[in-house]
Design an enzyme around this catalytic site. Structure first.
Site, short mmCIF file in Angstrom:
data_model
loop_
_atom_site.label_atom_id
_atom_site.label_comp_id
_atom_site.label_asym_id
_atom_site.label_seq_id
_atom_site.Cartn_x
_atom_site.Cartn_y
_atom_site.Cartn_z
N ASP A 53 64.66 -5.94 -33.92
CA ASP A 53 65.46 -7.06 -34.24
C ASP A 53 66.24 -7.68 -33.34
O ASP A 53 66.92 -7.13 -32.34
CB ASP A 53 66.28 -6.34 -35.34
CG ASP A 53 65.57 -5.64 -36.25
OD1 ASP A 53 64.43 -5.60 -36.46
OD2 ASP A 53 66.44 -5.11 -37.18
N ASP A 210 72.50 -3.33 -41.72
CA ASP A 210 72.53 -4.86 -41.04
C ASP A 210 73.71 -5.78 -41.65
O ASP A 210 73.18 -6.70 -42.36
CB ASP A 210 71.01 -5.14 -41.78
CG ASP A 210 69.82 -4.18 -41.52
OD1 ASP A 210 69.96 -3.53 -40.45
OD2 ASP A 210 68.71 -4.75 -42.02
N GLU A 294 66.15 -6.71 -46.19
CA GLU A 294 66.60 -6.25 -45.11
C GLU A 294 67.27 -7.76 -44.38
O GLU A 294 66.99 -8.68 -44.75
CB GLU A 294 65.58 -5.69 -43.86
CG GLU A 294 64.85 -4.75 -44.76
CD GLU A 294 64.18 -3.74 -43.63
OE1 GLU A 294 64.51 -2.82 -43.08
OE2 GLU A 294 63.11 -4.16 -43.09
C1 FRU Z 1 64.46 -4.28 -39.51
C2 FRU Z 1 65.08 -2.89 -39.53
C3 FRU Z 1 66.45 -2.85 -39.88
C4 FRU Z 1 67.07 -1.97 -39.46
C5 FRU Z 1 66.06 -1.72 -38.11
C6 FRU Z 1 65.60 -0.20 -37.73
O1 FRU Z 1 63.32 -4.41 -38.83
O2 FRU Z 1 64.23 -2.25 -40.64
O3 FRU Z 1 66.78 -3.18 -41.27
O4 FRU Z 1 68.24 -2.09 -38.96
O5 FRU Z 1 64.95 -2.32 -38.08
O6 FRU Z 1 65.06 -0.30 -36.59
#
Ligand code: FRU
Length: 424
Positions: A53, A210, A294
């Site tokens: 991310d 998030d 997400e």
């Molecule tokens: C998206 C995600 C987010 C979370 C992170 C965990 O790729 O699933 O929602 O914060 O990765 O690694």
């Protein structure tokens, strides 16, 4: 348990529904909503770490911001373990896929900087070991607050629990680079309440994370989006007429789709600094459609609210499907009603020949979409893959009314600033 409409009936706004009928319109491989193929010979940002991310430094209005000419991104990051016996297979070879799949458990927030908006230089960890209260530092948003370089990093403190937190520090620049200083005191903001947003006690697979704070361009107040699931015991949700939508004959069967209960949450700040928050009912729910919406975020354009969120094939409910990628919805006012972009919601998905090539797309107000490379097949059958853990090529997209169009492809990890702040 009630349907979504009954549940939030007496609240100030009704969540908009992403319905099963909307999702039936998803068309994988439509060239206008499909990410160009990522070649298996992609460059890797840094061979010591996996990154996924990506969170560009921005202001509260959503503008990607450089400081003193330096672009800055934050990334979820985990060490690679090519020599750790734990990640060697029977033949003594590095099992990179297993290492990659384990990354979420050791995710930490790192930062990178660049003069050109690409070819990112390694900055390091944002918080020293021990500062963050839990094992995992999951996604969020770094906000540049002012020309003194103050930064509020909102993120998710996970395991135990999942708490939306923030930590304030400062970005410091020199001729040679950028550093992050003083990220030392983490302030818990809120957790799922079990009434609007599902808790871990209600569902061991709950999502609550998030944070994406923003200033509403119309009322000027400070709000925050986040990922959630609709409250209630796992399995107790009802997929009723509203959640199903207007489906053709033969599409009434919802199977076990009551287990998929994603929503985009919203909270409003009670103070100007964003230290005190009140959760509001979700902006958007996907009960009976998908279990994860997400990293929700906005682009404010043409007086409209473009709401984007990432989702997976594997989190879709029985009877509906779509590619991994970013989905979007548009409304004329913050609290909706939201309409799925392109009819279905799909904005930019992976091609079906490379279903895991990228993920965690982030749409910037300049129409550029950044994401990371997950894995790309290296043979015809797709049995051999190359794991990424690095920045994907940036995609250029046009947003027009209720439609979006892929129009360009740029370099790996290209995240140019939209404005530059000179620090005092
Ligand atoms: C998206 C995600 C987010 C979370 C992170 C965990 O790729 O699933 O929602 O914060 O990765 O690694």
């Amino acid at each position: 348990m009630k349907t979504t409409t009954e549940k939030f009936g007496a609240t100030p706004h009704q969540p908009s529904l992403w319905t099963r009928a909307d999702a039936l319109k998803v068309r994988a491989d439509d060239p206008t909503t499909t990410q160009p193929l990522v070649s298996a010979d992609f460059p890797v940002l840094n061979n010591d770490v996996f990154i996924w991310d990506t969170m560009p430094l921005r202001d509260l209005d959503g503008n990607v911001t450089s400081v003193d000419g330096w672009s800055v991104i934050f990334t979820l990051t985990a060490d690679r373990h090519p020599n750790d016996p734990q990640y060697l297979d029977e033949d003594g070879n590095y099992d990179i896929l297993r290492d990659w799949n384990d990354r979420h458990g050791r995710a930490k927030m790192y930062y990178w900087f660049s003069r050109t908006g690409k070819n990112w230089e390694f900055g390091g960890r944002v918080m020293a070991e021990g500062v963050s209260p839990t094992a995992r530092e999951w996604a969020g948003t770094p906000i540049l607050l002012n020309d003194r370089g103050e930064v509020d990093l909102y993120y998710t403190a996970v395991t135990p629990g999942a708490t939306i937190v923030k930590v304030r520090g400062r970005v410091v620049t020199t001729e040679h680079g950028v550093s992050m200083v003083g990220f030392e005191k983490v302030k818990p903001l809120f957790e799922a309440d079990g009434n609007m947003y599902q808790t871990e006690a209600q569902n061991a697979f709950w999502g609550f994370r998030d944070p994406w704070p923003f200033r509403d361009p119309k009322d000027g107040k400070l709000y925050m989006l986040f990922e959630g699931n609709v409250a209630g015991e796992r399995g107790s949700h009802k997929v009723g007429e509203a959640e199903i939508g207007d489906v053709p004959p033969g599409y009434e069967d919802v199977g076990n789709s009551r287990f998929q209960t994603a929503c985009v949450g919203i909270a409003v700040a009670r103070d100007a600094d964003g230290d005190d928050w009140e959760m509001l009912p979700p902006l958007l729910t996907a009960v009976g459609v998908n279990d994860q919406t997400e990293r929700p975020h906005f682009v404010f354009q043409d007086g409209k609210y473009y709401l984007f969120t990432i989702s997976h094939t594997f989190t879709y409910a029985d009877g509906v499907t779509g590619p991994d990628g970013v989905y979007g919805f548009v409304a004329d006012s913050l609290f909706g009603p939201y309409v799925p972009l392109n009819g279905s919601g799909l904005v930019l998905g992976n091609p079906s020949s490379q279903p895991f090539q990228t993920y965690s797309h982030y749409v910037m107000p300049n129409g550029l979409v950044t994401s990371f490379i997950d894995s790309v097949p290296t043979d015809e059958t797709g049995t051999q893959i190359r794991v990424g853990g690095t920045e994907a090529p940036t995609v250029g997209m046009k947003i027009k009314g209720q439609q979006t169009f892929v129009v360009a492809e740029y370099d790996y990890g290209y995240i140019p600033p939209m404005l530059d702040v000179t620090l005092k």
